[in-house]
Design a protein around this motif. Structure first.
Motif, short mmCIF file in Angstrom:
data_model
loop_
_atom_site.label_atom_id
_atom_site.label_comp_id
_atom_site.label_asym_id
_atom_site.label_seq_id
_atom_site.Cartn_x
_atom_site.Cartn_y
_atom_site.Cartn_z
N ALA A 94 0.83 -1.21 0.00
CA ALA A 94 0.00 0.00 0.00
C ALA A 94 0.86 1.26 0.00
CB ALA A 94 -0.93 0.00 1.22
N LYS A 95 2.01 1.19 0.67
CA LYS A 95 2.91 2.34 0.72
C LYS A 95 3.64 2.56 -0.60
CE LYS A 95 4.48 1.28 5.30
NZ LYS A 95 5.68 1.12 6.13
N ARG A 96 4.01 1.45 -1.25
CA ARG A 96 4.82 1.55 -2.47
C ARG A 96 4.24 0.65 -3.56
NH1 ARG A 96 9.44 -0.53 -2.65
NH2 ARG A 96 9.44 -1.86 -0.81
N PRO A 97 3.07 0.98 -4.06
CA PRO A 97 2.47 0.12 -5.08
C PRO A 97 3.29 0.12 -6.38
CG PRO A 97 1.25 2.16 -4.91
CD PRO A 97 2.23 2.15 -3.77
N PHE A 98 3.01 -0.87 -7.19
CA PHE A 98 3.68 -1.03 -8.49
C PHE A 98 3.60 0.26 -9.29
CE2 PHE A 98 3.61 -2.20 -13.01
CZ PHE A 98 4.66 -3.11 -13.11
N ARG A 99 4.75 0.65 -9.84
CA ARG A 99 4.75 1.83 -10.70
C ARG A 99 5.84 1.68 -11.78
NH1 ARG A 99 8.62 3.92 -7.06
NH2 ARG A 99 10.08 5.37 -8.08
N LEU A 100 5.63 2.36 -12.90
CA LEU A 100 6.59 2.37 -13.99
C LEU A 100 7.19 3.76 -14.11
CD1 LEU A 100 4.52 0.43 -16.68
CD2 LEU A 100 6.26 -0.49 -15.15
N GLU A 101 8.51 3.79 -14.28
CA GLU A 101 9.19 5.07 -14.40
C GLU A 101 10.49 4.88 -15.18
OE1 GLU A 101 11.48 8.08 -11.37
OE2 GLU A 101 9.51 7.32 -10.72
#
Length: 384
Positions: A94-101
């Protein structure tokens, strides 16, 4: 068939990316069995749609281990191994959900090893979708406790590896895309020293300092390090004594040992026992406990043959495949030790595993799916 596999994988990239995101956004730390089982449920459904039949191994306090098998019409038994647990606590997703960068995927466990879990499942889907069945069995093993040493899954892993001709383990690949063909074995030891308490000011000579004895032994143990051969001995935790004005009657240490060969493991154990038996301070008594937790993963002739197949598949995809030896351990140590040639790090490329900046290179996902599927199609070539 190669072109068909490659095209199918490229066309289904959105499905694989969505699966990756879904898995990363589930808390599946080793001690979050509900999350681990949720990951298992998602993956089992994917495999079953591709014709796999599963056996479950529920655990009392940990997640359920899963073994799925798909029978083919040819020869060759290939085992694919991946773990569903991560090192992260509940709430981290919940603190660091999946993300693309900037071409990278981030999130808890994105690299170690939920990317690998997607590679495993997608490669099996690709083979099924393209109707490739020229193998005897294709087996997948998903365990829930690798991050704590695989205490409840080790026997299952070893049993399945004994049935297999070759094994792929889907731990993360190195940042330079190297695969792992050898790993150090890991020894976990304890050393407890019994001394004799005395008043540190009034009558110190009447005592035997367990801490002093352990200090001598610690220096002796660290002299066993040999960085040229890869042997390391580390006294990582030391405890002892009760008060500063009391000669310590007890002390203990936790010791980590890493070695590349079974012979070296035996030699180091014998050396540790000699150190434990020696009284640097007359009257001090020492007990050595523990032993080899994971046997070394050795780059044997079978592993070299398997690596050559992977390199051949890589060449077809325009990828140069290199290999390295690692000081860290994995479930590949177990599969190799029972005689199954093993290549590890078939998962995604990336780095900084187990930390908040853990990442995977997005383009490596499809690359490794294709590499796994194409190599699986060649396994029959090296079955005697």
């Amino acid at each position: 068939m190669k072109e068909k596999i490659v095209q199918w994988v490229d066309e289904n990239e959105p499905i694989f990316m969505k699966r990756w995101e879904r898995l990363v956004n589930i808390d599946s730390g080793t001690y979050c069995p509900e999350g681990v089982n949720q990951v298992g449920k998602i993956l089992q459904e994917v495999y079953e749609e591709s014709g796999f039949h599963f056996v479950s191994y529920p655990q009392k306090t940990l997640g359920t281990h899963l073994v799925g098998v798909r029978k083919g019409t040819g020869k060759g038994k290939l085992l694919l191994v991946g773990h569903m647990d991560t090192v992260f606590a509940e709430g981290e997703a919940a603190k660091r959900p999946f993300r693309l960068e900037a071409g990278r995927a981030y999130g808890p466990g994105v690299h170690d090893m939920k990317g690998g879990l997607v590679v495993m499942s997608a490669a099996c889907e690709a083979l099924a979708a393209c109707r490739y069945e020229d193998y005897e069995t294709l087996t997948v093993l998903l365990n829930s406790d690798e991050e704590i040493g695989s205490p409840t899954s080790r026997a299952i892993i070893e049993d399945e590896a004994k049935k297999a001709d070759y094994v792929f383990v889907f731990e993360p690949a190195r940042t330079d895309r190297s695969l792992v063909t050898a790993r150090k074995g890991v020894g976990m030891y304890g050393m407890e020293v019994e001394g004799k308490a005395a008043h540190a000011g009034a009558d110190p000579q009447a005592g035997i300092s367990a801490i002093e004895e352990l200090a001598h032994k610690t220096i002796a143990m660290h002299k066993l390090n040999n960085y040229e051969t890869g042997t390391t001995v580390n006294v990582g935790v030391v405890q002892g004594g009760t008060r500063s004005n009391v000669v310590a009657a007890a002390a203990k240490a936790d010791i980590d040992v890493r070695i590349f060969t079974p012979e070296e493991a035996q030699r180091i154990q014998e050396e540790l026992q000699k150190i434990a038996d020696k009284e640097f301070l007359p009257g001090a008594k020492t007990t050595l406990t523990g032993g080899l937790n994971r046997p070394p993963m050795v780059k044997d002739a079978g592993t070299i043959r398997l690596l050559e197949l992977v390199q051949e598949s890589g060449k077809e995809l325009g990828i140069a495949i290199t290999d390295v030896a690692s000081g860290g351990a994995s479930d590949g140590n177990f599969t190799n030790a029972v005689g199954a040639p093993t290549i590890d790090s078939m998962g995604t490329v990336g780095g900084l595993a187990h930390g908040v900046s853990e990442y995977s290179e997005v383009d490596s996902l499809l690359e490794k799916i294709k590499l796994t599927a194409l190599t699986a199609m060649k396994i029959h070539q090296i079955i005697s």
